[in-house]
Every structure is written in structure tokens, then in C-alpha cells.
Write an enzyme that holds these catalytic residues in place. Sequence first.
Site, PDB file in Angstrom:
ATOM      1  N   ARG A 164     -14.230  31.597-108.949  1.00 42.64           N
ATOM      2  CA  ARG A 164     -15.146  30.575-108.456  1.00 42.64           C
ATOM      3  C   ARG A 164     -14.517  29.622-107.434  1.00 42.64           C
ATOM      4  NH1 ARG A 164     -17.455  34.027-110.304  1.00 42.64           N
ATOM      5  NH2 ARG A 164     -19.080  34.037-111.899  1.00 42.64           N
ATOM      6  N   SER A 216     -25.307  27.248-112.888  1.00 46.46           N
ATOM      7  CA  SER A 216     -24.318  27.065-113.953  1.00 46.46           C
ATOM      8  C   SER A 216     -23.468  25.839-113.663  1.00 46.46           C
ATOM      9  CB  SER A 216     -23.424  28.304-114.059  1.00 46.46           C
ATOM     10  OG  SER A 216     -24.172  29.435-114.459  1.00 46.46           O
ATOM     11  N   GLU A 286     -18.371  23.993-112.200  1.00 49.11           N
ATOM     12  CA  GLU A 286     -18.599  24.785-110.989  1.00 49.11           C
ATOM     13  C   GLU A 286     -19.285  23.921-109.944  1.00 49.11           C
ATOM     14  OE1 GLU A 286     -20.536  28.553-111.055  1.00 49.11           O
ATOM     15  OE2 GLU A 286     -19.635  29.167-112.949  1.00 49.11           O
TER      16      GLU A 286
END
Length: 311
Positions: A164, A216, A286
Site C-alpha cells: 500500500r 478501507s 491507508e
Amino acid sequence: MNDLIRADVALAPLTSLRVGGTAQYYAAPRHDQELAEVLQWAGHQDYPITILGAGSNLLISDHGLEGLVICTRHLRGIHWDDDYGQVTAAAGEPVARLAMLAAERGWSGLEWAIGIPGTVGGMVVMNAGAQGGCAADCVVSVMGCDRLGTAKVLSVAELNFSYRTSSLQSCPQFLSTQATLRLTPGGDPAVITQDTQAKLKQRHTTQPYHQPSCGSVFRNPEGYAAGWLIQQCGLKGFQIGQAQVSPLHANFIVNLGGATAGDVWRVLCHVQCVVLDRWAIALHPEVKTLGQMPQSSFTQSVKDRSCLPLS
């Protein structure tokens, strides 16, 4: 002032969470020449620059953002190279649209991306991923420019992909304008399209796509799913103001209507503290936070544990 640039533009409607203040200045260039013009203007004014794509992975402060916000969602265009099995897409192209177009051409390798609500530019910057795939699996290179408008190409090695994230997150001087992906052409369009649509249906069934969210919220810590950890803490449905941990998927914070960035931030900090107390696991977001967020007992509690919400 440059005709492309507006002052005091509301940013909340430009984000998937529908929260946040105003941009001191805002521009939405439609091609590279306009991008160069607004960069030049910001350079002359010595303003900080913030890049906004689809606004799907952002939490923008209620106080807004100083300087110039450049929205890249109007930088569009797709070129298919059948000889090399590569597709070059502009930074503003929606990832989901690109994934569906690839499937309809019989090109596989992007089925996992069908439910990602962001743009190609954002996908590359954060190495977005889902359902076992991620940008690092297919990105060949990224084209862009520096703050002076000088063109530059970064190879996949220079992007330094990891979970990520990419080197672009720590390289504010580089603005990505397009990316080249390597896929696998020659497949059956009907089969690949069916697989792609099935993945989209699965995401819509298990995630709160019907409500404003930033996707998310937390990265999955090694060996665990963040949503599972949060759910085990009994936090589904936890709410502050109009921000709520989704009852459908615990790794989503949704805007019930009228939420502020401060509401979302406090929910985020509370979830992080509870998971840390219960599991001794620090959840790292995130979602990218921009601007000044409010102080709260949750924020201080996280700080006391050396576990800051911002990664």
C-alpha cells in the site's frame, strides 16, 4: 489570476467521504499544457501544492487546505498497445473503468481492480490492491513532471513498491500524469468480463458502497485482517457525530450524512486505541489525512502508546 484557477473552492463534494473544508486555490487541468500552466502559477506564488484525484482515499481537514489543490480527474485518455500487451492510461482515468475496458478487450490482469473507486494516478501512488492483486503486479512505468513542469519517466524499480505504498508518497516534487501497465491480451472477453463482474458483485455485497466512505481505513497488519480485528472488538456500528464504523464491514468508516472530518478522525483514533488495547496491534491507516485534525482524548491516547494515526 490564471483563468484555470479558482479561490475558496469546497472540497467535500470532491471526496468520497463528503467531508472537508475549502481549498485556498483550486485548479482542474484538462491536459498537460494546462497542468504546466497551473504549476507555473503556483511556483511564482510559492504556494504549496496538493494533488487530488478521485478523492477516494482522503480525509481532508474541516479547516481546508492552504495553497493550490490540483485535481487530476480530468486528465483522461487510454492507449492500447497490442504488440506489447501494454496499456497507457492518464492519471485521471477511473481504475474501475480501465479494468472493465480491459476485460471487454479480452485482456486479463486487472480484474482485481474493478471495485477500486480511485483513479490510475492514485492507484499507482498508494500501490492500491484488492482481492489478491495490486498495482505493483502490472505497472511498468509512470510518466509525470516535476513542480516546474519538466517531464520525467519513472521505472517500476524507481517506484519502490511495497504494501500500500510507493516512492511517490514520499516524493511530493513529482506529479504523475499517466501510467503504463502490462496485462495479458488474447483471452476470451466473455470469460474475463464475467470474472471481473463477479469480483465487483462480491465487493458490493460485502462493503458499504451505498454510503460515503474513504474505502478501507486501515492497512491489514501481518497475519490479520484489520476489519476482523475491529469487529472482534465489538466496534461495528460505533459512532461519533455522523461518522460510523460500518455495520457491514468494520474496516470502513461511513458518513451517515452531515459528518465532519473531525467526526471521522475521532472514530479512527478510537478504533486504533481499542484495537491496540485488545490485541496489542497498531493499526496503520491507508487513508491519507490532509490538513490539521482536531486534538482529542483518543488522539492523545494513541500518542501515549507511540502509535500515531498518521503513517
